[in-house]
Design an enzyme around this catalytic site. Sequence first.
Site, PDB file in Angstrom:
ATOM      1  N   PHE A 197      21.200  49.405  48.307  1.00 51.30           N
ATOM      2  CA  PHE A 197      20.146  49.489  47.516  1.00 51.30           C
ATOM      3  C   PHE A 197      19.891  50.923  46.980  1.00 51.30           C
ATOM      4  O   PHE A 197      18.998  51.489  46.750  1.00 51.30           O
ATOM      5  CB  PHE A 197      18.851  49.252  48.729  1.00 51.30           C
ATOM      6  CG  PHE A 197      17.689  48.867  48.147  1.00 51.30           C
ATOM      7  CD1 PHE A 197      17.477  47.536  47.174  1.00 51.30           C
ATOM      8  CD2 PHE A 197      16.348  49.386  48.272  1.00 51.30           C
ATOM      9  CE1 PHE A 197      16.308  47.168  46.817  1.00 51.30           C
ATOM     10  CE2 PHE A 197      15.284  48.770  47.735  1.00 51.30           C
ATOM     11  CZ  PHE A 197      15.353  47.884  47.082  1.00 51.30           C
ATOM     12  N   LYS A 230      34.253  48.089  43.223  1.00 52.12           N
ATOM     13  CA  LYS A 230      35.429  48.063  43.005  1.00 52.12           C
ATOM     14  C   LYS A 230      36.628  48.342  43.983  1.00 52.12           C
ATOM     15  O   LYS A 230      37.571  47.453  44.201  1.00 52.12           O
ATOM     16  CB  LYS A 230      36.008  49.114  41.736  1.00 52.12           C
ATOM     17  CG  LYS A 230      35.280  48.669  40.407  1.00 52.12           C
ATOM     18  CD  LYS A 230      35.399  49.991  39.672  1.00 52.12           C
ATOM     19  CE  LYS A 230      34.439  50.968  39.815  1.00 52.12           C
ATOM     20  NZ  LYS A 230      33.112  51.006  39.111  1.00 52.12           N
ATOM     21  N   GLU A 278      32.450  39.764  39.088  1.00 47.80           N
ATOM     22  CA  GLU A 278      32.599  39.860  37.630  1.00 47.80           C
ATOM     23  C   GLU A 278      31.810  41.218  37.164  1.00 47.80           C
ATOM     24  O   GLU A 278      32.140  41.714  36.273  1.00 47.80           O
ATOM     25  CB  GLU A 278      31.424  38.708  36.905  1.00 47.80           C
ATOM     26  CG  GLU A 278      31.191  38.809  35.439  1.00 47.80           C
ATOM     27  CD  GLU A 278      32.567  38.679  34.727  1.00 47.80           C
ATOM     28  OE1 GLU A 278      32.884  37.328  34.639  1.00 47.80           O
ATOM     29  OE2 GLU A 278      32.896  39.499  33.896  1.00 47.80           O
ATOM     30  N   LYS A 286      39.519  49.160  37.614  1.00 51.97           N
ATOM     31  CA  LYS A 286      39.195  47.912  37.012  1.00 51.97           C
ATOM     32  C   LYS A 286      40.542  47.279  36.577  1.00 51.97           C
ATOM     33  O   LYS A 286      40.459  46.012  36.360  1.00 51.97           O
ATOM     34  CB  LYS A 286      38.376  48.399  35.706  1.00 51.97           C
ATOM     35  CG  LYS A 286      36.915  48.808  36.228  1.00 51.97           C
ATOM     36  CD  LYS A 286      36.162  49.704  35.104  1.00 51.97           C
ATOM     37  CE  LYS A 286      34.682  49.741  35.771  1.00 51.97           C
ATOM     38  NZ  LYS A 286      33.966  50.841  34.835  1.00 51.97           N
TER      39      LYS A 286
HETATM   40  N1  HSE Z   1      31.263  55.234  35.561  1.00 50.70           N
HETATM   41  C1  HSE Z   1      31.513  53.946  35.016  1.00 50.70           C
HETATM   42  C2  HSE Z   1      31.627  54.018  33.617  1.00 50.70           C
HETATM   43  C3  HSE Z   1      30.256  53.066  35.551  1.00 50.70           C
HETATM   44  O1  HSE Z   1      31.109  54.816  32.903  1.00 50.70           O
HETATM   45  O2  HSE Z   1      31.780  52.977  32.961  1.00 50.70           O
HETATM   46  C4  HSE Z   1      30.846  51.553  35.750  1.00 50.70           C
HETATM   47  O3  HSE Z   1      31.496  51.067  36.500  1.00 50.70           O
END
Ligand code: HSE
Length: 331
Positions: free
Chosen positions: A9, A116, A140, A216
């Site tokens: 949260f 992630k 997503e 990612k």
């Molecule tokens: N710290 C990451 C960015 C946030 O700047 O894209 C999203 O994962």
Amino acid sequence: MIKIAMVGFGTVGRGFARALAENREIIEKKIGKYRVTAICDSKSSITGDFRIDEAFKHKSERGRLPESRSAEEIIEEGNFDVLIETTPTDVFSGEPGLSYIKRTLKSGRDVITSNKGPLVVAYRDLMRLAERHGARIGFEATVGGAMPVIKMIRDELAGNRIKRLRGILNGTTNYILSRMEKEKAPYPQILSEAQELGIAEADPGYDVEGIDAGAKLVILANSVFGRNVRFQDVEIRGITRITPEAFEIAVEKGYTIRLIAEADENGKLEVSPRLVKLTNPLAIYGTLNAVLIETDLAGEVFVIGRGAGEKETASALISDLVDFYGNGSFG
Ligand code: HSE
């Protein structure tokens, strides 16, 4: 009635809860009635018959939710159809989210996550677990925030061979590089301003050293290319050594410098600062994310959007919710 439990949260969890309340009419047209049956953070919780605004009130007035039941207890009790998991990312252990997700999938319930870590550490295990127990996992929100990419490739490009993905997957570093290009200012000065935007990771080293983009990329490689790679398999170089002088030379020759994440069908997996032609669609500015997808049938497809932020991440989480429970209608 779809029952939703939330673990986490913080900014993302609260953004999701707010969007559920604010866009209720739009969302209910697609998935029918829903109710949040439990919310918990690392030290407190709220369960039973409550309204979302009560959770916000408790959190802002007392810094905590009214009960002390743990995430484990809430998951064990199972008074939900789908768990929204938004706990902080740890790309090395995947915890605490990994355990919460596994437990939920094992009970046959669906999970939607913005975290992630669990997917980087155990992508294949989680997919197998979900399949074995007849559950689903939506992720997503883990890549590119509101920018549609995971389901875009899975659904809209279904039937294509994906040859290569190249993109900007970290908004913080893109913001820093954009400012360095325009103002020729050194990076430490801009980093602190980037942190004020509220999209940098708790440890900004995750951003500037390319760890966030690398994580990612692992998720994209495993989902899009069906690979089984880990974080350690990505060749990563961050932006900490880029100087204003490097930008001067690049711009003079018609280029800029961007932190590019690349994965291809032959196994390439790399995050590094690269020269990008100023006319290239990847020469984007500010906190945006973008991905250029190279396919055999559709050719090149370019997606761009906001890669982080409370509302933006909520948008991606809700897209998974509608994907799981929606009726496929537009209106
Ligand atoms: N710290 C990451 C960015 C946030 O700047 O894209 C999203 O994962």
